[in-house]
Design an enzyme around this catalytic site. Structure first.
Site, PDB file in Angstrom:
ATOM      1  N   ARG A 228       0.917  -1.289   0.138  1.00  0.00           N
ATOM      2  CA  ARG A 228       0.003  -0.087   0.051  1.00  0.00           C
ATOM      3  C   ARG A 228       0.842   1.293   0.249  1.00  0.00           C
ATOM      4  NH1 ARG A 228      -3.773   0.114  -2.341  1.00  0.00           N
ATOM      5  NH2 ARG A 228      -3.017   2.002  -3.158  1.00  0.00           N
TER       6      ARG A 228
ATOM      7  N   LYS B 295       2.929  24.517  -4.316  1.00  0.00           N
ATOM      8  CA  LYS B 295       1.570  23.857  -3.880  1.00  0.00           C
ATOM      9  C   LYS B 295       1.543  22.397  -3.770  1.00  0.00           C
ATOM     10  CE  LYS B 295      -0.837  28.201  -5.407  1.00  0.00           C
ATOM     11  NZ  LYS B 295      -1.752  28.841  -6.241  1.00  0.00           N
TER      12      LYS B 295
ATOM     13  N   LYS C 196       5.379  38.732  -4.008  1.00  0.00           N
ATOM     14  CA  LYS C 196       3.988  38.421  -4.485  1.00  0.00           C
ATOM     15  C   LYS C 196       3.516  39.639  -3.940  1.00  0.00           C
ATOM     16  CE  LYS C 196       2.637  34.548  -5.044  1.00  0.00           C
ATOM     17  NZ  LYS C 196       2.203  33.073  -5.266  1.00  0.00           N
TER      18      LYS C 196
ATOM     19  N   GLU D 108       5.879  39.623  -8.767  1.00  0.00           N
ATOM     20  CA  GLU D 108       4.645  39.504  -9.323  1.00  0.00           C
ATOM     21  C   GLU D 108       4.063  40.899  -9.649  1.00  0.00           C
ATOM     22  OE1 GLU D 108       1.955  36.722  -7.087  1.00  0.00           O
ATOM     23  OE2 GLU D 108       0.761  38.295  -7.137  1.00  0.00           O
TER      24      GLU D 108
ATOM     25  N   ASP E 241       0.005  38.009 -12.828  1.00  0.00           N
ATOM     26  CA  ASP E 241      -0.840  37.329 -11.948  1.00  0.00           C
ATOM     27  C   ASP E 241      -2.396  37.415 -12.410  1.00  0.00           C
ATOM     28  OD1 ASP E 241      -1.641  36.021  -9.743  1.00  0.00           O
ATOM     29  OD2 ASP E 241      -2.228  37.659  -8.885  1.00  0.00           O
TER      30      ASP E 241
END
Lengths: 291, 291, 291, 291, 291, 291
Positions: free
Chosen positions: A102, A137, A169, A199, A220
């Protein structure tokens, strides 16, 4: 294609964590249902078309439980596998094979799923000059595998983490008081070995970034025409990255604006696991041999 | 609804692993773009309809970096959130908020995504007696969170791992030489506190399982009519679980066969991340207050 | 000036490792010579002129053993301290102060020694445009502190490690078959967030690097006239770093060639520890107060 | 001469910590500049006269990254090496050699530097009966290597840490209320397997120590005549150690007072790294052989 | 009496290991049987006469699960408790109390059992000059607690481990080629802070040890008359330890031979656990108060 | 009989913890008394009649220090050994054998002691249908070995920990408000793979448990007649366990009441260590061979 050259201990720790999570003080079913001396073959088979990634760590999981198992690769990372194709085989004692199954599949299915989704994005923009990039992410603790799977699928890696790349950002800009100010502050403080990407949300911020001397810009969530205009203004001086709402449907028109890089969070946070099964055949020890 | 009562250290280790992966020796962008004394508010907002799960660990990530941050929950785990709803707010120093943002969101988006997918399965079988179960097909290292998210979505948990439940699968049966033999061996050896569930692939194996005294059966990849017949033969003596190829399209007809439990690997291995963003507003320290 | 924003756990682990190394199952002398209820003041005093660095971790070591100790800074990191000046004071139970003393001083003396040596290099090139950089030649396990101390001394940091910066050295060039080939290979494979610096040993390799599009060059062990010529040829297009045999005697003439960066391994591998002592005064608990 | 018989895991952990610090998720330069199948020889060469120490751990660092590398020692720990002499050679895959190079050198250069400085102290007191001792003033986390290097240089080890030897220092005496009281308390409480050494600052404290039955005395920062008088008064009954301000210039006259032991913090806190380089020659795999 | 001054992390790690072993991913019974908001009192009560040891770590176990619990000591370590006496009380949330109960009791019962057995030995030799010592025959991982419990019972500690005391045993003597040779070798190599104790099996070896200048001798498995003769020959010059087959029946006549130290492995490897129970009374939160 | 199939790393960690506790930075006696090149044989011999358990981990301890040692088993786990019988032999370098000796014996003596005590309980109830069970009253950190030793002695294992079995005890019942309510709550929440056992103190609680559908009952501290009546009422529907005050004197009459399971805390918390010694014979390397 190989797993990245990292400290072997890093992969080893990851495997041990995964096995410890699933086995703890022991696999009660296998320990009770088997006598312990059974031997056999196990076949890992693609149950749908997929892109192969993670076969090395798949094999390492079995070896972590039993170094005497024989592991044979049938497909290389980066290759496509058709439904029904065998990806790998394991031979030896059945008990450790069943106990490790598994965990080994959880890793392999996740990685093949990421590679397959990446390949779909890459194929969609074939012929443009753009590259498909991953993001940060990723599943916590599994980033090194997630990003490897993206490369196996034909994508490229963005920075690995917060420490090996600068990406200013919108929240940084808000805190610093503007794109230009943020770029200038960062330039004064980070090692000269890092580029500075920022960004921007519109053409005005883009101009500010260019004036401040950014080394790359991330557009963005811009619309297609605005992106195209941004590419035109940058005029090849620095790399241009597009990000935000990049679906399979939309990725080609994004690429056709002329951006250099397209980053897609979904590659690692929303790929469905590839369907792969492990089937075991019991073979007496005396007659056990690799086909 | 709360995170399960586990050793606080277990969650702490998970958070530290995730932060170490992303921060390593330091967040170069935040460290350079901010002066370090900026303060503000951050809002975690649902960008699509979702089911909330993981808010506690989301908050713990920020506290791990800065215990002085104020964290306020706006939605409870298990609740639905509409697009645009605020899930939680964080106030305090901006630098640790920006550094922790990605790790915190990676965990929250994964958990809300699992909860939302679980809820869709649960809603689909409303009115039947069946329960939706998870499996061990979780992201390695994150099982405790994945299974918590399933409960937040309205599902139930199957065994946690190999050590806290017996499930004799086809590969065990193949190794032991039959369903009945496997059940008998296991009964003789495992602690009396564990039930014995066995996977059966047809009605003949089902009969064998019943004769051997299995405490539960898993019907593996059966067609609907065969499932219904299996339920009839068991006649309520022991729980009946259905598994294999359980899609949203098919889950209701599976439930209507009368099975007690339906386990779905996709809940944890193929849920897309929920779309959630974190927006920061800079607020001078003197005027910083929770709205 | 603050310790870099890193995961608090990273510093904590470092302190715990250091204390475990020295204390193990217990400090037999302090445990036997004291009754355990003695209280007092301790003064950390510079025994020679030095540059302060590491006061925060110095204090953390004492707090790790006894969170109730009071720790007061008298000098900030980055400041000069004259012989005899008090750097910090600790008040509270004497037993943990005595047990932690050596570990705390070992860290502080090393860091102040590095800062002081860095300051001497920085002072030597005052008025030029060059910056003094550290290297990866740090004490294994202590790099984050060594590099912090360099900043406290007025220097700048080169890349932290092998993962956050590209530096193609002579051994890479030898393996790849030339400076140009190495630069081209690296450009094709590393994330766009990293600059590419390459070590060159002569003007011919410099030309090769410029043609291949290097983002920075390191002049390795060049003579002064050759360095000056190299600076002239680069003409400000990319940063130029000098390295190799950079002594205090020679550093100014290196800087005056016009290079942008001068990296010095000795800052972290050969700095003598600063001379600092800890003196304890016993004060009865009732009268214990911070001066 | 060998590394001390310690748990292999202890050295292994130290190496893993050092490699993890430098490699993290991967060596971006080597991974991109090499194809991965290059092979060759590497030569570790002394660039100045030094005393060898740490060759075993030097080799272990390479093996930790690639167990297939061949490692050959050319000089034994404890031997002198002249400028230009080869200390060790490594053969095999170039990628792991390049990745491990810096960590391996950082350890070796530190240890050879300590050994060389120790040898200078030992040579300076040749012909006297005194021994040169180290202290606990080591780099945190590296004590076991630092103290090994002292032995390789011809010195002897003082206690390893706070748990394996009693040394009552001035701060303990201040807390306990006198040298005699401190010695008596300690005698009543520590295991009978430990000797009791006490630091004395003058002849009066020396008398107190002798009366209280100390097993050894440390003369702290005494002048030469006072030391000689102390040696005379002890008259060989117990070992006498000198400490404090022991420079190369002064060490011989200290030894000539007749003290048995001279402890020198500088051996481990202020030794300059030895100058050692690693040069790589690319050799095709087929022709790769150890010279 | 307090737990020894050790790094708090050492005790913390021990508690975390023990809790992790018992709780793993969660206490299924408490999690399901309680609602989570129940509060109450718990009383730890001696069910037989015992000597108290380990109350501090007992309380720490509960605090590790829930820092908000109130813990009140009713008996101090080192005191006797009669059957029925309350040793400690815990108040607060019932769920963490029930989850921590077994681990806390396992530690407390083991330590009180060791203390009680030690006290019986100590009482048996009252009035002689001998001291009762422990050995290294402790439960792996629990030595620091086992040895603390011996002190709580009135015994003294022998060396803690292999690194903080020299004890040349028969197997060392066999390897070195004699008692005298072994003592001489050790004297030449170990730090001057350690005494040298040597095991002797007869009077001839004793003489050899004395001639070689041993700092202490251990009489191994000698008969009473031979012990008495050994004590006579040593004549108080060095400590004499008796060991081997020291039962409660025999310990007094051993002590009366005049030996200084008697070491007893059974104190830590064969003490029966003390009988202690934890009883819980549910009390509504509003009325919860410490009696 | 084998050690349970667990992650090899689990045993490895346990061994490393135990060795680290005893060796730390080095075995000073062995390091100084031996030259390091001595070889020989070591014999582990039973000094009293015992039941063998733990030979595999005993051997692993030596291999952890020196993989080149030869280890030969003379008795299998689960067998009886008479006084004077050799259990195992080790051949090779003497230094690691002497250093590992105490840790290896501490583990083996504890495990053999538990197995021997278990065997006495098992023999005492021979001919009845009852089984002897262990409990969670194990030495913290050593549970996996303690429970293995119980099986080697002929006993069976109860649940391993809080996570793999439900046992509702009196304190849970008190918190939940009754046996029936507790059983119902648990049934609604725990995975279907776990049975629900509940402790009852009298026949009235037994009826409540049966009505609520408990899967097993534990009769806590009941008198013999009441136990017999309980067995009669249960009438074979579910397993009946007896617990509390189960001495060797009383265990047979408990078994004769017809209970299925008898759990005995003393097996693991109060077993005396078995008496086993290790004797070393020095043999020159050339002539070293396994007898």
């Amino acid at each position: 294609m190989q797993l990245p050259r990292i400290l072997p201990e890093v992969l080893g720790d990851l495997i041990r964590t995964a096995l410890a999570e699933d086995i703890g003080p022991g696999d009660v079913t296998t320990g009770a249902a088997l006598r312990g001396n059974e031997t056999g073959h196990a076949f890992a088979t693609a149950k749908e078309e997929l892109v192969v990634a993670g076969t090395a760590i798949f094999g390492e999981v079995f070896h972590a439980l039993d170094p005497a198992l024989t592991f044979i690769l049938r497909k290389q990372d980066g290759e496509k596998a058709a439904e029904g194709e065998i990806l790998a085989e394991i031979s030896g004692a059945l008990a450790p094979i069943l106990t490790a199954e598994r965990v080994a599949l959880n890793l392999l299915q996740r990685m093949c799923g990421i590679a397959a989704l990446t390949r779909r994005y890459v194929d969609r923009i074939a012929g443009t000059q753009a590259k498909i990039l991953d993001t940060r992410k990723t599943a916590p603790g599994l980033r090194i595998l997630d990003k490897y799977a993206v490369r196996a699928g034909g994508g490229s890696n963005h920075r690995f983490a917060l420490y090996d790349g600068v990406l200013i950002k919108d929240n940084h800009t808000a805190a610093a008081g503007g794109v230009g100010e943020a770029v200038r502050r960062v330039r004064a403080r980070v090692p000269h070995t890092l580029k500075i990407e920022v960004e921007v949300r519109n053409l005005s911020e883009l101009e500010e970034a260019l004036v401040a001397g950014a080394d790359a810009v991330l557009l963005d969530n811009m619309g297609i025409p605005e992106m195209a205009e941004a590419v035109k203004r940058v005029a090849g001086r620095i790399p241009v990255e597009a990000s935000g709402n990049i679906t399979l449907e939309r990725v080609r028109e994004v690429a056709e604006t002329g951006v250099d890089l397209i980053s897609v969070g979904a590659l690692t946070h929303s790929a469905a696991a590839a369907d792969i099964s492990l089937n075991v055949v019991r073979v007496e020890r005396g007659t056990l041999q690799i086909p």
